[in-house]
Structures are given as C-alpha cells and as structure tokens.
Design a protein around this motif. Sequence first.
Motif, PDB file in Angstrom:
ATOM      1  N   ILE A  39       0.840  -1.198   0.000  1.00  0.00           N
ATOM      2  CA  ILE A  39       0.000   0.000   0.000  1.00  0.00           C
ATOM      3  C   ILE A  39       0.874   1.246   0.000  1.00  0.00           C
ATOM      4  O   ILE A  39       0.604   2.232  -0.692  1.00  0.00           O
ATOM      5  CB  ILE A  39      -0.932   0.004   1.225  1.00  0.00           C
ATOM      6  CG1 ILE A  39      -1.902  -1.188   1.164  1.00  0.00           C
ATOM      7  CG2 ILE A  39      -1.690   1.312   1.337  1.00  0.00           C
ATOM      8  CD1 ILE A  39      -2.828  -1.187  -0.030  1.00  0.00           C
ATOM      9  N   VAL A  40       1.957   1.192   0.755  1.00  0.00           N
ATOM     10  CA  VAL A  40       2.880   2.337   0.826  1.00  0.00           C
ATOM     11  C   VAL A  40       3.518   2.588  -0.541  1.00  0.00           C
ATOM     12  O   VAL A  40       3.580   3.732  -1.011  1.00  0.00           O
ATOM     13  CB  VAL A  40       3.967   2.089   1.888  1.00  0.00           C
ATOM     14  CG1 VAL A  40       5.023   3.190   1.837  1.00  0.00           C
ATOM     15  CG2 VAL A  40       3.346   2.017   3.279  1.00  0.00           C
ATOM     16  N   LEU A  74       2.123  -4.964 -14.660  1.00  0.00           N
ATOM     17  CA  LEU A  74       2.806  -6.256 -14.629  1.00  0.00           C
ATOM     18  C   LEU A  74       4.321  -6.082 -14.571  1.00  0.00           C
ATOM     19  O   LEU A  74       5.019  -6.817 -13.858  1.00  0.00           O
ATOM     20  CB  LEU A  74       2.417  -7.080 -15.862  1.00  0.00           C
ATOM     21  CG  LEU A  74       0.941  -7.483 -15.955  1.00  0.00           C
ATOM     22  CD1 LEU A  74       0.671  -8.217 -17.274  1.00  0.00           C
ATOM     23  CD2 LEU A  74       0.544  -8.358 -14.775  1.00  0.00           C
ATOM     24  N   VAL A  75       4.836  -5.091 -15.310  1.00  0.00           N
ATOM     25  CA  VAL A  75       6.279  -4.811 -15.271  1.00  0.00           C
ATOM     26  C   VAL A  75       6.700  -4.406 -13.873  1.00  0.00           C
ATOM     27  O   VAL A  75       7.701  -4.896 -13.326  1.00  0.00           O
ATOM     28  CB  VAL A  75       6.637  -3.711 -16.291  1.00  0.00           C
ATOM     29  CG1 VAL A  75       8.055  -3.190 -16.051  1.00  0.00           C
ATOM     30  CG2 VAL A  75       6.515  -4.243 -17.716  1.00  0.00           C
ATOM     31  N   LYS A  76       5.924  -3.521 -13.243  1.00  0.00           N
ATOM     32  CA  LYS A  76       6.297  -3.039 -11.917  1.00  0.00           C
ATOM     33  C   LYS A  76       6.092  -4.108 -10.842  1.00  0.00           C
ATOM     34  O   LYS A  76       6.821  -4.129  -9.845  1.00  0.00           O
ATOM     35  CB  LYS A  76       5.507  -1.774 -11.581  1.00  0.00           C
ATOM     36  CG  LYS A  76       5.841  -0.579 -12.484  1.00  0.00           C
ATOM     37  CD  LYS A  76       7.312  -0.210 -12.375  1.00  0.00           C
ATOM     38  CE  LYS A  76       7.688   0.921 -13.333  1.00  0.00           C
ATOM     39  NZ  LYS A  76       7.059   2.188 -13.032  1.00  0.00           N
ATOM     40  N   ILE A  77       5.115  -5.003 -11.019  1.00  0.00           N
ATOM     41  CA  ILE A  77       4.982  -6.137 -10.101  1.00  0.00           C
ATOM     42  C   ILE A  77       6.268  -6.950 -10.105  1.00  0.00           C
ATOM     43  O   ILE A  77       6.788  -7.342  -9.056  1.00  0.00           O
ATOM     44  CB  ILE A  77       3.782  -7.027 -10.504  1.00  0.00           C
ATOM     45  CG1 ILE A  77       2.461  -6.376 -10.078  1.00  0.00           C
ATOM     46  CG2 ILE A  77       3.889  -8.416  -9.857  1.00  0.00           C
ATOM     47  CD1 ILE A  77       1.238  -7.126 -10.562  1.00  0.00           C
ATOM     48  N   VAL A 251      -1.318  -6.970  -4.461  1.00  0.00           N
ATOM     49  CA  VAL A 251      -2.382  -6.048  -4.046  1.00  0.00           C
ATOM     50  C   VAL A 251      -1.994  -4.614  -4.384  1.00  0.00           C
ATOM     51  O   VAL A 251      -2.816  -3.819  -4.839  1.00  0.00           O
ATOM     52  CB  VAL A 251      -2.667  -6.198  -2.539  1.00  0.00           C
ATOM     53  CG1 VAL A 251      -3.585  -5.088  -2.047  1.00  0.00           C
ATOM     54  CG2 VAL A 251      -3.299  -7.557  -2.253  1.00  0.00           C
ATOM     55  N   ALA A 252      -0.714  -4.280  -4.181  1.00  0.00           N
ATOM     56  CA  ALA A 252      -0.235  -2.925  -4.471  1.00  0.00           C
ATOM     57  C   ALA A 252      -0.491  -2.559  -5.920  1.00  0.00           C
ATOM     58  O   ALA A 252      -1.027  -1.481  -6.229  1.00  0.00           O
ATOM     59  CB  ALA A 252       1.260  -2.827  -4.174  1.00  0.00           C
ATOM     60  N   TYR A 253      -0.134  -3.446  -6.836  1.00  0.00           N
ATOM     61  CA  TYR A 253      -0.243  -3.086  -8.242  1.00  0.00           C
ATOM     62  C   TYR A 253      -1.608  -3.376  -8.832  1.00  0.00           C
ATOM     63  O   TYR A 253      -1.952  -2.825  -9.882  1.00  0.00           O
ATOM     64  CB  TYR A 253       0.918  -3.705  -9.027  1.00  0.00           C
ATOM     65  CG  TYR A 253       2.146  -2.871  -8.747  1.00  0.00           C
ATOM     66  CD1 TYR A 253       2.323  -1.650  -9.373  1.00  0.00           C
ATOM     67  CD2 TYR A 253       3.053  -3.234  -7.759  1.00  0.00           C
ATOM     68  CE1 TYR A 253       3.394  -0.840  -9.075  1.00  0.00           C
ATOM     69  CE2 TYR A 253       4.135  -2.431  -7.444  1.00  0.00           C
ATOM     70  CZ  TYR A 253       4.291  -1.230  -8.113  1.00  0.00           C
ATOM     71  OH  TYR A 253       5.344  -0.406  -7.800  1.00  0.00           O
TER      72      TYR A 253
END
Length: 446
Positions: A39-40, A74-77, A251-253
């Motif tokens: 989340i952060v 997806l890239v950032k995950i 969850v973040a992405y």
Amino acid sequence: MTGTQDTEGTEGTEAEGARPPAARTRTRKASWKHIGPGIVVAATGVGAGDLVATLIAGSKFGYTLLWAAIAGCLVKISLAEATGRWHLATGRTILDGWRSLGAWTSVYFGLYVIVWGFIYGAAAMSSTALPLAALFPDTPGGLKTFAIAAGLIGLALVWFNRYARFEKLMTVLIGIKFLIVVYVAVRVAPDVPAALAGLVPVLPDGSFFYTLGLIGGVGGTITMAAYGYWINSKGWTDASWMKMMRLDNRVAYLTTGVFVVAMLIIGAELLHASHLALEGGGDKGLLGLSDILEERFGVFTAKLFLVGFCATSFSALVGVWHGVSLLFADFTERLLRTRQGIEENAVEEVAKGRRERSWPFRAYMLWLTFPPMGLLWLDEPFGLVVAYGVLGALFMPFLALTLLWLLNSVRTPLEWRNGWVSNGMLLVAGLLFVVLCVQQLRELPW
C-alpha cells in the motif's frame, strides 16, 4: 535472520533467541491482515505526473492504450517482487547488493540520490500546492505558501513517526485518492465495449513513445528500490515471509492498476470523446481537468477531484521523504561503517527502526525539504521539469538490470534465483527503460 516485527505497532515481537530454529525457516501463511508495504509503495509510486501521463494517453488515443496501462502494472509487479525477494532471500539490502557489483554502483547511486532529491523536493511540493491553491485562491502567498507548508508537514509527519504510523497514514491517503478517482471515472460513464476492446494490444499512429511511457511510468521510479526497506521495516526479514510479500506486492499493483485505468477512462470520456484539450502543461493540466469537470458535473465533483489530486501528490511526497531517506541512510551508514571496519546486519537495523532514527535519515529529509524551496521562486522552471524527467529515466534501467544481475548470481540462494518468467520480465523492463531514457535525452534542448 528472523521474521520478527518491529516492536512499535506491528505483530510478532519474539526475540530471535526465543524461537526454535525451525520457526525461523518455516513459510508463513499469506494473510490479508498483514498487507501494508505494498500500500505504501502504491501510494508513493503514483503521483501527479502519472495522472497526467495517463490522462493525456486517454485524451489522445481513447481506450486504445488500456492494455499498456495494465502491462505497466505487470512490469512493476516484477520489479517490486524482485526487490523484495532480494531482501528476504539474502538477508541483505539492495544497497548491499549494489556494492557487491563494484564501487561504480555506489558512485552512481550517491550522485543520483543527491541530485534527484534536490529536484524532486521542489517538484513534489509544487505539485501538492497546485490543487490547494485552486481550492483556496485567496491565500496570501498562493502557490509558494502551500508548497512550503506541504514540505514542512511532510517533514514533520516522517520525522516524528515510525513505520507503523507512517503506513497507516499512507493507507488513508491512498484510500482518499483511490475512491475519488474511481468515483469520477464512474461519473463520466465509461464505454465498456470500447474499454474491453482496449485490452487488445495495438499501436495507433504516433503512439509508440506514449505507449512506452505508459508502460514504464505506472507506479514509481526510485521508490521501487524502497520497497525492500519498507518490507524490512514491517518486520519481514527472511524468506519465511516470501508468500506474504508476493501477496502484498500484487495487491499494491492491482490497486495501482485500477487507479490508472480509472484515469485513462476519465481522459478517454471527458477529453478524447469530446475533442477537448487540457489547458496548461504538466501537473497544471490536472487543474484544467477540474474546470472541465465543473462544467459537466458541477462544483462538488470538481472540488472533490482537486482533493484527490492533492492526496495523490502529498502521498508521493511523504512516501519519498520516508522511503528514499531510508535508502540514503543505508547508503551512508554502510559507507561509514565499512571504512571503520565495522560489520552490521543492515536488514535487522531497518527492521528495528534504527535507520529511521539515524542522522543520515534525517539529514536527507532536510535535504529534500529546505534547499529545494529556493527553486519555488523560479517563475518558469522548465529546465527543472526536463531535468526531473531525465533523472527519473536514468534510474529505472539501473534498477532493472542490476536486479537481473544479482538474482542470477551466487549472491542469491539457489532456491530464490530468477526463473524464466522473472528473467524475461526484468529484461523487458530493462530494455524498455533504456529506450525511454534515450528518448528523454534526445528531447533535451541541447
């Protein structure tokens, strides 16, 4: 290494010596109630610049590039997962990893974090001030007053709190901006068939670099490297937390993806379908969107959007004040202790909150806050904006390619080295960011 939590506001305060050896290596169950660092990173990674980029993509190409926004998530995950996996699998921070690749990485990071912090500080304060100045136009000093106040409030919130309270604050901020942007997207009545068609990868004429920017710009630059420090601050310090970290990251992405798709819907419906253009460049374009919302849906929706704009910018500011200061503190402490011949477990230092109380952590927060205030008096800081874009582009290839190197070497335990999916995603990310970096450099007014 242990999987203990920081004693201030987090779970599991057993000391390492109190645990049986098997407890240190067991795989912990992934639980929704422990989600937090993701989340952060989501709250920090999506700032006003991401809103503008997504909004412009929607205004120019409608729903056609919706697939690119999802691909960006997806890239950032993959990048965040790789950063977190390094911290948990090795028990070392990403700064430790970079140092193991040679002294050049320390030189690169040290110069980068100093220059980037100076420029980002001014950009973040100005971005937070813009919606506040629009909401309260009669405030003496206008934009400068709100910008300085944003920097000082962000400084105080991080200076006097530890990770547990910081995480709660970021959860509130992402909740505000998420709900507001999704609400506005629903109000503009998305064209569902057109949105579904946008999931098919196509490249309209003139969309190549917009597409790359959308993929590469969803959810953070240097803050991607901070994710490992946030999971350590949460108390996740060994491989037993791997499943939890991966759930947290997804969850973040997922949150970021919904947020970005909502902004693309707003751009497609309000601007592209109506053949409207935003007045003003950069973050000021979001103020133009507020004017359009007021014409279509009334004052309440327009003001609500400005509140979401403010929450988006301020969450990015606070997240950088905390996360990048942790990076700088680790960088400085490791450099000083290495010269003194002192060994330390940096992951445990972060988990126990000692990095948050260190003088380098606070010195970097001061660097982010006060020197950049001088830039607020520049009437038209175009050079600042260009420099900020180039600096952002210069970090992501470094992060992606060094992670690719570290996670395929003997520095990482065999069990946790990259598989073909991770290698493919990191290689694609690295090449993508190299292309974007070259493009940014080409656009400089030489």
